[in-house]
Structure formats: structure tokens, C-alpha cells
Design an enzyme around this catalytic site. Structure first.
Site, PDB file in Angstrom:
ATOM      1  N   ALA A  35     -80.565  -4.296  32.550  1.00 30.22           N
ATOM      2  CA  ALA A  35     -80.361  -5.578  31.878  1.00 30.22           C
ATOM      3  C   ALA A  35     -80.956  -5.529  30.470  1.00 30.22           C
ATOM      4  O   ALA A  35     -80.362  -6.018  29.511  1.00 30.22           O
ATOM      5  CB  ALA A  35     -80.992  -6.705  32.690  1.00 30.22           C
ATOM      6  N   ASP A  38     -78.631  -3.481  28.378  1.00 30.54           N
ATOM      7  CA  ASP A  38     -77.445  -4.263  28.029  1.00 30.54           C
ATOM      8  C   ASP A  38     -77.735  -5.265  26.917  1.00 30.54           C
ATOM      9  O   ASP A  38     -76.908  -5.503  26.052  1.00 30.54           O
ATOM     10  CB  ASP A  38     -76.909  -5.012  29.265  1.00 30.54           C
ATOM     11  CG  ASP A  38     -76.236  -4.052  30.253  1.00 30.54           C
ATOM     12  OD1 ASP A  38     -75.913  -2.927  29.837  1.00 30.54           O
ATOM     13  OD2 ASP A  38     -76.072  -4.439  31.420  1.00 30.54           O
ATOM     14  N   LYS A 116     -69.731  -2.767  42.426  1.00 27.66           N
ATOM     15  CA  LYS A 116     -70.040  -1.793  41.376  1.00 27.66           C
ATOM     16  C   LYS A 116     -71.159  -0.921  41.915  1.00 27.66           C
ATOM     17  O   LYS A 116     -72.272  -1.386  42.138  1.00 27.66           O
ATOM     18  CB  LYS A 116     -70.468  -2.501  40.093  1.00 27.66           C
ATOM     19  CG  LYS A 116     -70.671  -1.527  38.945  1.00 27.66           C
ATOM     20  CD  LYS A 116     -70.641  -2.244  37.606  1.00 27.66           C
ATOM     21  CE  LYS A 116     -70.456  -1.285  36.449  1.00 27.66           C
ATOM     22  NZ  LYS A 116     -71.447  -0.226  36.359  1.00 27.66           N
ATOM     23  N   ARG A 137     -68.842  12.196  34.064  1.00 20.96           N
ATOM     24  CA  ARG A 137     -68.058  11.474  33.092  1.00 20.96           C
ATOM     25  C   ARG A 137     -68.358  11.951  31.672  1.00 20.96           C
ATOM     26  O   ARG A 137     -67.479  12.004  30.819  1.00 20.96           O
ATOM     27  CB  ARG A 137     -68.349   9.977  33.193  1.00 20.96           C
ATOM     28  CG  ARG A 137     -67.503   9.201  32.199  1.00 20.96           C
ATOM     29  CD  ARG A 137     -67.571   7.717  32.441  1.00 20.96           C
ATOM     30  NE  ARG A 137     -68.838   7.161  32.048  1.00 20.96           N
ATOM     31  CZ  ARG A 137     -68.973   6.006  31.430  1.00 20.96           C
ATOM     32  NH1 ARG A 137     -67.908   5.280  31.156  1.00 20.96           N
ATOM     33  NH2 ARG A 137     -70.146   5.544  31.103  1.00 20.96           N
ATOM     34  N   CYS A 433    -112.196  18.161  37.709  1.00 27.05           N
ATOM     35  CA  CYS A 433    -112.067  16.708  37.806  1.00 27.05           C
ATOM     36  C   CYS A 433    -111.798  16.326  39.266  1.00 27.05           C
ATOM     37  O   CYS A 433    -110.836  16.813  39.869  1.00 27.05           O
ATOM     38  CB  CYS A 433    -110.909  16.262  36.925  1.00 27.05           C
ATOM     39  SG  CYS A 433    -110.434  14.564  37.154  1.00 27.05           S
TER      40      CYS A 433
END
Ligand code: IVH
Length: 671
Positions: A35, A38, A116, A137, A433
Site C-alpha cells: 500500500a 502504491d 488476486k 514476468r 559476545c
């Protein structure tokens, strides 16, 4: 983001989008949600629409995002693979439906609604019913040739059933390669156990699994394929999309659930609601609905605009977002010392899951989003899984909280934190560590490494914190008495653990190599190293050239292996392991000793047996098969109609043998 000139804002957006494309497609490690992406793309489209003079051919608005990985060959699609225009709300969906009806002068005979799928789009080329090529693609015109990997996916038919009337002589079947949600969770759980980075979401795990140079790795991943479209088709045997979907179902392809043909615009809106409701119950990750005109003649009349057809649209689901507060940002130390900032959040429910922390990935991300402790932030579960911090809500910030600073010393051991040139990540430079040590020991003991039953994360932490284990070799010095003194450990469990540790002394060499935690050395590389060098001592002395001469080992990996064995501390550790009685057994494939063992083959032309069978036979005899010919190739196996590789072999003086000669070699290997 203050006032910027359109040109500056356009440049900034293009830069950001290019970086997000790189992270998404090449690294499979996005740092923004779809989102978010987009939104950036839309803003860029808006600006370019207002300032057409500023549009350039290489703008992300002009072409789909995937740059190709060089390691794979390129393959050009017979017909371009288009992308879908988006509708962002019900109104935009309605606009699409009306626009389409207007374009046709009447409502289409039918609409097809489909989920989708959030996966990797691929194009499968079938000639005379046989799968001859698979490609991603890519930029829409050509993509990466992933034929070898696609062949390992069970739901991709290698051969279409012959029904003389219907099977076209040449056709492109398009669809999505995905990993189901359950499989995704299981895959991540096992990666976590192996100390490997987990995938952010099913889509990334599918893309990462597909982008493997070693098809054996792809084959081991739970990939699935769903058909959703037709490219070139000769002769044109289909009149509608729904007829196509029905027929490919008969050919053995899977078609996604919830696909259906409907008549009216109203039906389309209803289908969207139904899909949004069904979403959580599906094992597939779906991120919206696709609406398509069913009739191919109607599609033809509608045509396309720039890179999207006018006959289809994607309507994405609303992102699942929630607001919460960052309580704390902590620096978490991983096995190789990488320090990752993690936000501890006020627990909040997003789409049915309680979220209480989120990785902030790295300092660049924190700066870009200006995230501070106490901030109210929007978080989002993209692709159903790991939450992102989308943004900080500036208006809700109280006072002037300090910016997060990466600690200059490691939160676990106090050693300096360094940032290596050219890396985004910060690392703890400490040689001993405890946080790193715990991760290292946990990895050493894990199932796919030394497989020490009962030595899990919690117990490792106890052993390290109590000063009982400073390195792997210390494990082999533990005795039941010492262990019984340790928190909550009874006599029985102590004895069991000692026995499990003892049993690991003779694990195969490849497991020990993998267990050491050498950077970039995973299971597959460890296996080839074990096969090639046969002992830790021989591997420790290997020259860079000997390593890079191996298939699948490049300069970076070779340097990492060399650096590991050159390190004084590591040498002592290996001596300690040997002194503690760790004596790895030979790997079962390591000792075929035949003519094929350790040799690299390239196959070309048509063989009388399937290529995968030939590969299996060669691998079983200790050889490897590579897809491209180089100086490192030992034999080129030429079948019928071998092509350009023959020339290359002659140039590189690589020995060319035929299938019969290969079989003879295999025979001497006892295969
Ligand atoms: S049709 C022009 N159908 O969405 C037709 N695509 O932006 C394009 N996708 O690359 C493809 N589910 O990866 C179609 N049911 C579906 C789809 C779908 C997911 C993806 C596909 C494509 C992208 C288009």
C-alpha cells in the site's frame, strides 16, 4: 515533507521507487508495504500527469519494476505480459465497470472475478503439449529463464494430455507461483531453527525459492502454481477466458478458488465483498480481486493503454492497519553479530492477530520514517504476516523525543559496534559476545547442523550465562554432574543431554562444516565442500582458486571461507573440537570415488532420458550439473540437435561426450 519543486519531488519518488523495486524483486526483502508502494507510485503518476514534460522513458510509471538477476538467462515472451490497472475503492471499481461498458457500447457478455494471488507471475510456454520454457514476468517483455526450477513444481504439468482437437500446438499459460500460508509458516519455522533469516511473507518466500541457482533447493520448497491467463495461443482455440480456465483445469492445472463468471456490475461488487470475507479462511495469500472481461473478442475491441489492458482491473483489499505506540526500540544481536533495531510496541490487534513488536530493519529505515520512542505509529500487516511500521503520526508526537541512536557498544558484550563499508547493517565486533555466542551455539546444535537433541535456545542461554560454554568445544566437555548443578536440570535430562552431545561427535563432515557458522555457507555449500575436501584439515588449507573452481562458489564465498580458517581463534576452536573427540564421519555421497565424482557436467541437446533423470544419476555418482559452460566444466554431454554450446566447448577446450559415453562413466561409478 516541506515544499519541493515538482522536479525535485519526482526525482525523489523515482529514487525511492527504484530502491523499493530492487529490495522487492532482487533481494526479496521489502521494507515498505504494498500500500505504501502504491501511494508513492500514485503520487508520481499524479505529478507526471501534471507535468508531462518531466516524464522519462525509465520512470517507474512507464514499466513494471522487476530488474533481472544476471545469473539467469533471459527469455522473451511471445506476447508481452501486461500489468493491471488498480481501483483503490468501490467508486473506482464502478468507474472501471462503466468505462468498459461504454467502450463496448453494451455490458460485456460476462465478467470473470478472480482472487488476486500474491505470488510470482510466470509464463509457461508449451510446444506440442510439452513444457519447453518457464520465465518470470520481468519487465513484461522478457523475464528470467527459470525453466529448471519450474520443472520441480508438481502443479506445473510437464506434458499436457493429448486431445488432438483442443490442445494448441503452441501456447503460453500464465499464472502465479505461490507458497500456501501453512507451508509458509512451516518453512519459516524450520529456517528459524537453522538460524537462517525468515521470509517476510509468502510472496517473498515463493520468489526467494524460485530464484535459486540450484534447482534442488527449489524442489525442496512447497511451491504451487495457479493458472490465471493465456498469452499466445496457436491456433486460437479459446473464445472466452472462462472456457480457457475450464479447459486448463482438465489439462492438470490448478485454478484459484473463488473464481467465477458473473453477469452484472452489481454482481462484481458483491463478489468483492464475498472475497474479502473469505480471505482469512483461505490457505492462499490473496491481496484483492481481479475483474476481467470474459470474451476475447470484446477484449480485443477494448485494447490497452500504456502497459495495462482496458479489459481488466485489480481492486486491492484495504490494508490491515492499526495505530499503536512505540514503547521502546531495542538493538537485537544476531548470530553473525548483525544488530537489528526492533520496536517494542504497545500490543495491538491487527486483522485478528496481536502484534507487540516489529523489526525496524536498519538505521536507514528509522531515519527515513523518523521513528522515535513514544511515537504513535501506524502498523500494517501486509501480505498477512509480519507487521511493518508504516509511518509515525507527526501530530501525535508529544514533546521532542530524542532520535534513536545505534548503540556504539554492543548491548550484550560491550564491544564496539561497527558499520562496514558499503553495508547498511551495524555489527558487534566482539569476539566473545554472549548474544552472538548463544546464536552460534544454537545454530551448531540445531537439527540440520549437529542435531543435538534437547539443546534448544533456553538451555544454550543458561549454559552460556553460567560460564559453562564459551565455544562449541566446551559442549563436549560437559558432564552430567556439572549439568545437574544448572538450573532445573534433573539427573535424567542431564544424562540424556550428555548422550545427545556424545552422539553428535560423529555427524557427517558436511553437517560439521555447516554447523561452524561460516558466513554464506549453508547446507548445500557445506555438502559440496565436504564432498570436495573430505576433511576439515583439507578445507582449512584450501586456496581461493581451488574454492572458486567449484561450481556455485564465487569469490565472495571463497573469501569468507578463507577468512574463517585464517582466523587464529577459529583455528584454536577447530583444534579444541578435535581434541574433544569430534571426528566427523564421511558423507555418504562423498566416497563414490568413480569417474563422475567431483566432476562438473553441462547437458545440451535432447537426451533419450529426461534431463532431470540424467541430473539425478550424475548427482548420485558425486558429480554436479551446471546450466552454463565455462572453463570449470569437465564434460559437455551433447544429445541430439546440440547447438551453440558445442562451439563454446570447442573454444574452451571442454571435452564433449555423447550420452552413451556418459552412461559408461556412470557405470564405472557404480550408479
Ligand atoms: S491477470 C493483464 N489475474 O497481478 C492481465 N493477474 O499487475 C494481467 N495477479 O503480474 C494478469 N492474481 O502477477 C491476473 N487472478 C489474476 C492475478 C494476477 C495476481 C498478478 C500477476 C500480474 C499482476 C498484474
Amino acid at each position: 515533507m516541506g515544499r519541493q519543486s515538482p522536479a525535485t519531488e519526482i526525482a525523489r519518488l523515482r529514487g525511492e521507487l527504484a530502491e523499493h523495486n530492487r529490495r522487492y524483486y532482487l533481494l526479496d526483502a521489502p521494507v515498505v508495504s504494498d500500500a505504501d508502494y502504491d501511494r508513492l507510485l500514485r503520487r508520481l503518476e499524479e505529478l507526471e500527469a501534471e507535468h508531462p514534460d518531466l516524464v522519462t522513458a525509465d520512470s517507474p510509471t512507464q514499466r513494471p519494476g522487476a530488474p533481472a538477476l544476471e545469473a539467469f538467462g533471459r527469455s522473451t515472451h511471445l506476447l508481452p505480459m501486461l500489468s493491471l490497472a488498480n481501483a483503490f475503492d468501490g467508486e473506482e471499481l464502478e468507474e472501471f465497470l462503466q468505462r468498459t461498458e461504454k467502450g463496448l457500447g453494451a455490458p460485456p457478455k460476462a465478467w470473470v472475478v478472480e482472487p488476486k494471488l500474491d505470488g510470482v507471475a510466470v509464463n509457461l510456454l508449451y510446444e506440442d503439449g510439452e513444457l519447453v520454457r518457464a520465465a518470470t514476468r520481468g519487465d513484461g517483455t522478457s523475464g528470467e529463464d527459470i525453466t529448471a526450477n519450474a520443472r520441480t513444481i508438481r502443479s506445473i504439468p510437464l506434458k499436457l494430455p493429448g486431445s488432438a482437437t483442443k490442445t494448441p500446438t503452441r501456447c503460453e499459460i500464465r499464472g502465479e507461483i505461490i507458497i500456501g500460508k501453512q507451508d509458509f509458516f512451516a518453512l519459516n519455522a524450520s529456517r528459524e531453527e537453522e538460524g537462517l533469516p525468515v521470509f517476510a511473507n509468502p510472496r517473498n518466500s515463493a520468489a526467494g525459492s524460485l530464484r535459486q541457482l540450484d534447482s534442488a533447493i527449489t524442489a525442496a520448497r512447497p511451491l504451487d502454481f495457479f493458472a490465471h491467463g493465456l498469452g499466445a495461443c496457436e491456433p486460437a482455440v479459446f473464445k472466452t477466458h472462462s472456457a480457457f480456465l475450464k479447459e486448463v483445469g482438465r489439462w492438470g492445472f490448478k485454478v484459484a478458488p473463488l473464481v467465477g463468471a458473473v453477469k452484472t456490475a452489481e454482481d462484481v461488487h458483491r463478489a468483492y465483498q464475498a472475497m474479502a470475507e473469505a480471505r482469512d479462511g483461505l490457505d492462499l495469500d490473496i491481496d484483492g480481486m481481479v475483474v476481467k472481461v470474459d470474451g476475447f473478442d470484446e477484449r480485443e475491441r477494448l485494447g490497452q493503454v500504456s502497459r495495462s489492458p482496458r479489459w481488466a482491473v485489480a481492486y486491492k483489499f484495504k490494508p490491515r492497519q492499526a495505530e499503536t505506540v512505540i514503547n521502546k526500540i531495542v538493538a537485537s544481536v544476531g548470530r553473525l553479530g548483525t544488530i537489528t533495531p526492533v520496536a517494542e510496541l504497545e500490543p495491538v490487534r491487527v486483522g485478528g492477530v496481536t502484534v507487540s513488536n516489529a523489526s525496524l530493519h536498519n538505521m536507514d529505515e528509522i531515519k527515513r520514517k523518523d521513528l522515535r520512542v513514544g511515537d504513535t505509529v501506524v502498523i500494517e500487516r501486509a501480505g498477512d504476516v509480519i507487521p511493518y511500521v508504516v509511518a509515525s503520526i507527526a501530530e501525535k508526537r508529544k514533546g521532542r523525543p530524542p532520535k534513536f541512536k545505534m548503540p556504539t557498544s554492543c548491548p550484550s558484550c560491550g564491544a564496539n559496534v561497527v558499520r562496514l563499508e558499503g553495508e547498511v547493517a551495524y555489527r558487534c565486533s566482539g569476539r566473545s559476545c554472549p548474544a552472538q555466542l548463544k546464536e552460534t551455539v544454537r545454530h551448531f546444535a540445531s537439527k540440520t547442523a549437529m542435531d543435538i537433541d534437547g539443546l534448544g535456545e533456553k538451555l544454550v542461554a543458561v549454559l552460556v550465562d553460567n560460564g559453562l560454554v564459551h565455544n562449541f568445544a566446551d559442549l563436549y566437555r560437559l558432564d552430567a554432574e556439572t549439568l545437574i548443578g544448572v538450573e532445573r536440570m534433573g539427573a535424567k535430562s542431564a544424562a540424556n543431554l550428555v548422550a545427545a552431545i556424545d552422539a553428535s561427535r560423529t555427524r557427517p563432515l558436511s553437517r560439521l562444516i555447516g554447523a561452524l557458522g561460516i558466513r554464506h555457507v549453508g547446507e548445500t555449500v557445506a555438502r559440496s565442500l565436504a564432498r570436495r575436501f573430505r576433511s576439515l584439515a583439507a578445507l582449512a588449507e584450501a586456496e581461493a582458486e581451488e574454492l572458486t573452481a567449484m561450481d556455485g562458489i564465487g569469490p565472495e564465498l571463497a573469501a569468507s571461507i578463507r577468512a574463517f580458517f585464517a582466523d587464529r581463534g577459529n583455528r584454536t576452536l577447530l583444534a579444541d573440537l578435535a581434541a574433544a573427540g569430534v571426528a566427523p564421519s564421511a558423507d555418504s555421497v562423498a566416497s563414490t570415488g568413480g569417474a563422475v565424482d567431483g566432476k562438473t557436467f553441462v547437458l545440451t541437446g535432447t537426451l533419450s532420458i529426461p534431463r532431470n533423470r540424467a541430473k539425478d544419476l550424475i548427482a548420485a555418482a558425486g558429480g554436479t550439473v551446471s546450466s552454463s559452460i565455462s572453463k570449470k566444466t569437465d564434460y559437455l554431454v551433447a544429445g541430439e540437435a546440440a547447438g551453440s554450446k558445442l562451439k563454446k566447448a570447442a573454444e574452451l577446450a571442454v571435452e564433449v561426450i555423447d550420452e552413451a559415453a556418459l552412461m559408461a562413466l556412470l557405470q564405472t561409478s557404480g550408479a
